[in-house]
Design an enzyme around this catalytic site. Structure first.
Site, PDB file in Angstrom:
ATOM      1  N   MET A 127      -5.030  -7.139  -6.653  1.00  0.00           N
ATOM      2  CA  MET A 127      -5.984  -6.384  -7.482  1.00  0.00           C
ATOM      3  C   MET A 127      -5.327  -5.992  -8.807  1.00  0.00           C
ATOM      4  SD  MET A 127      -8.321  -4.221  -4.899  1.00  0.00           S
ATOM      5  CE  MET A 127      -7.148  -2.940  -4.502  1.00  0.00           C
ATOM      6  N   GLY A 128      -4.228  -6.681  -9.158  1.00  0.00           N
ATOM      7  CA  GLY A 128      -3.548  -6.385 -10.411  1.00  0.00           C
ATOM      8  C   GLY A 128      -2.623  -5.187 -10.270  1.00  0.00           C
TER       9      GLY A 128
ATOM     10  N   LEU B  95       0.523  -5.203 -10.977  1.00  0.00           N
ATOM     11  CA  LEU B  95       1.509  -5.881 -10.127  1.00  0.00           C
ATOM     12  C   LEU B  95       2.892  -5.247 -10.217  1.00  0.00           C
ATOM     13  CD1 LEU B  95       0.461  -9.582 -10.830  1.00  0.00           C
ATOM     14  CD2 LEU B  95      -0.420  -7.984  -9.115  1.00  0.00           C
ATOM     15  N   HIS B  96       3.633  -5.342  -9.117  1.00  0.00           N
ATOM     16  CA  HIS B  96       4.979  -4.754  -9.033  1.00  0.00           C
ATOM     17  C   HIS B  96       5.870  -5.712  -8.239  1.00  0.00           C
ATOM     18  CE1 HIS B  96       3.669  -3.801  -4.997  1.00  0.00           C
ATOM     19  NE2 HIS B  96       2.635  -3.124  -5.489  1.00  0.00           N
TER      20      HIS B  96
ATOM     21  N   HIS C 190       4.433  -7.542  -5.160  1.00  0.00           N
ATOM     22  CA  HIS C 190       3.632  -8.737  -5.470  1.00  0.00           C
ATOM     23  C   HIS C 190       4.549  -9.892  -5.884  1.00  0.00           C
ATOM     24  CE1 HIS C 190       0.602  -5.481  -6.432  1.00  0.00           C
ATOM     25  NE2 HIS C 190      -0.071  -6.231  -5.581  1.00  0.00           N
TER      26      HIS C 190
ATOM     27  N   GLN D 212     -14.534  -2.870  -2.033  1.00  0.00           N
ATOM     28  CA  GLN D 212     -13.642  -2.316  -1.010  1.00  0.00           C
ATOM     29  C   GLN D 212     -13.254  -0.868  -1.293  1.00  0.00           C
ATOM     30  OE1 GLN D 212     -10.501  -5.366  -2.002  1.00  0.00           O
ATOM     31  NE2 GLN D 212      -9.109  -3.732  -1.416  1.00  0.00           N
TER      32      GLN D 212
ATOM     33  N   GLU E 298       3.084  -6.814   4.249  1.00  0.00           N
ATOM     34  CA  GLU E 298       2.967  -6.010   5.479  1.00  0.00           C
ATOM     35  C   GLU E 298       2.738  -4.532   5.207  1.00  0.00           C
ATOM     36  OE1 GLU E 298       6.475  -6.972   7.715  1.00  0.00           O
ATOM     37  OE2 GLU E 298       5.465  -8.637   8.735  1.00  0.00           O
TER      38      GLU E 298
ATOM     39  N   ASP F 155       0.285  -3.304   3.865  1.00  0.00           N
ATOM     40  CA  ASP F 155      -1.099  -3.135   4.329  1.00  0.00           C
ATOM     41  C   ASP F 155      -1.220  -3.799   5.699  1.00  0.00           C
ATOM     42  OD1 ASP F 155      -2.228  -1.815   1.969  1.00  0.00           O
ATOM     43  OD2 ASP F 155      -1.625  -3.665   0.975  1.00  0.00           O
TER      44      ASP F 155
ATOM     45  N   ARG G  41      -0.351   2.143  -6.636  1.00  0.00           N
ATOM     46  CA  ARG G  41      -0.711   3.560  -6.772  1.00  0.00           C
ATOM     47  C   ARG G  41       0.483   4.440  -7.122  1.00  0.00           C
ATOM     48  NH1 ARG G  41      -4.442   1.894  -2.885  1.00  0.00           N
ATOM     49  NH2 ARG G  41      -6.596   2.416  -3.424  1.00  0.00           N
TER      50      ARG G  41
HETATM   51  O1  PAF Z   1      -4.270  -5.835  -0.811  1.00  0.00           O
HETATM   52  C1  PAF Z   1      -4.964  -5.925  -1.845  1.00  0.00           C
HETATM   53  O2  PAF Z   1      -4.470  -5.801  -2.967  1.00  0.00           O
HETATM   54  C2  PAF Z   1      -6.448  -6.173  -1.720  1.00  0.00           C
HETATM   55  O3  PAF Z   1      -6.967  -5.520  -0.606  1.00  0.00           O
HETATM   56  C3  PAF Z   1      -6.809  -7.671  -1.706  1.00  0.00           C
HETATM   57  C4  PAF Z   1      -6.249  -8.375  -0.486  1.00  0.00           C
HETATM   58  C5  PAF Z   1      -6.287  -8.332  -2.955  1.00  0.00           C
HETATM   59  C6  PAF Z   1      -8.333  -7.840  -1.682  1.00  0.00           C
HETATM   60  O4  PAF Z   1      -8.932  -7.264  -2.798  1.00  0.00           O
END
Ligand code: PAF
Length: 283
Positions: free
Chosen positions: A30-31, A33-34, A37, A61, A148, A150, A187
């Site tokens: 979702m951008g 980025l760190h 990612h 979501q 992981e 999430d 976040r």
């Molecule tokens: O983990 C995330 O960043 C989001 O839930 C995902 C998998 C990109 C879906 O929007």
């Protein structure tokens, strides 16, 4: 590295890529980025012919509009990071490109969806399944990479892949941490200095609880973790669940499963910012 906003243009490019016999890796993001990612992207680059990174802040979501509004948006910096990691394609569609009409599909995998995050963020995982299934249909990746951190999201996505019969391999990648133990998260940039200073106490308590668990039962360990974290001014545990690492069902005894994980969500600071983390007790 090429940036695509349009589904059709990305698909035309990937059609050519596949004709050359190359495998396609997808890293959905979702951008904002760190380093977490970056580790997913580097792994995909190492394991696939080409790597597509989607950067799409998926509105479906977010059950809390304020959370969506304050989510960091940093596409230029994201592209710089992705280029340095060796990504081939960035897919950054608009909301109307991804959802030309309302997505009314519902996904129901109650055993993994209704617990923990699912219980506290109604609709969240349905939105995740909506967007991830769309990304899978668009990109048709051979491999898709998820962190992981999430933990539950991976279980939900695996359930969806099995249900829809999709031919994609879900690659689970370890959580990347700051030097002080805080799990890397988009976040984290929203934390004020005093909040950032206390946030590592979460992982500190989780790691210390592994020792505590050696001579205490599951329920005692659960309560101990919650007490340790709630004792820090500015932190408040939303939930802490000690579960089977695959099924996500609560365990009540350390001998109940060969694979036991603790998953936690903590509110940090006055805003507050919701931080999630996990610890493996047994594997
Ligand atoms: O983990 C995330 O960043 C989001 O839930 C995902 C998998 C990109 C879906 O929007």
């Amino acid at each position: 590295m090429k940036l695509f906003r349009s589904i059709v243009e990305l698909q035309n490019e990937l059609f050519e890529v596949r004709k050359q016999g190359k495998t396609v890796g997808l890293v959905p993001t979702m951008g904002a980025l760190h380093g977490g990612h970056a580790s997913l992207v580097k792994r995909s680059v190492a394991e696939n012919g080409v790597t597509v990174v989607s950067v799409f802040l998926n509105p479906t979501q977010f059950n809390d509009k304020n959370d969506l509004d304050r989510y960091p948006r940093t596409l230029d910096a994201d592209c710089e990071l992705l280029e340095s990691c060796g990504a081939d394609y960035v897919f950054a569609p608009s909301v109307s490109e991804m959802y030309p009409q309302e997505d009314r599909r519902t996904f129901s995998y109650p055993s993994v969806m209704s617990v923990m995050e699912g219980a506290h963020r109604p609709g969240h995982f349905n939105g995740v399944c909506q967007v991830v299934s769309r990304l899978f249909y668009i990109v048709r990746p051979d491999n898709a990479y998820f962190g992981e951190k999430d933990w539950q999201q991976i279980a939900v996505i695996k359930a969806m892949v099995a249900d829809l019969g999709l031919n994609v391999h879900i690659v689970e990648c370890p959580t990347i941490r700051e030097a002080d133990g805080l799990a890397k998260s988009s976040r984290n940039t929203l934390l004020k200095d005093d909040e950032r200073a206390i946030a590592p106490k979460i992982y500190e308590a989780l790691t210390a609880s592994k020792k505590y668990a050696e001579d205490h039962n599951v329920s005692q360990t659960h309560d101990w973790v919650v007490e340790q974290i709630n004792a820090v001014d500015g932190l408040e545990v939303e939930y802490f669940s000690i579960v089977d690492g695959n099924t996500l069902q609560d365990v009540t005894d350390w001998n109940e499963s060969p694979y036991i994980v603790g998953c936690i969500t903590v509110y940090c600071g006055a805003t507050p910012i919701r931080l999630i983390d996990h610890i493996t007790y047994k594997k």
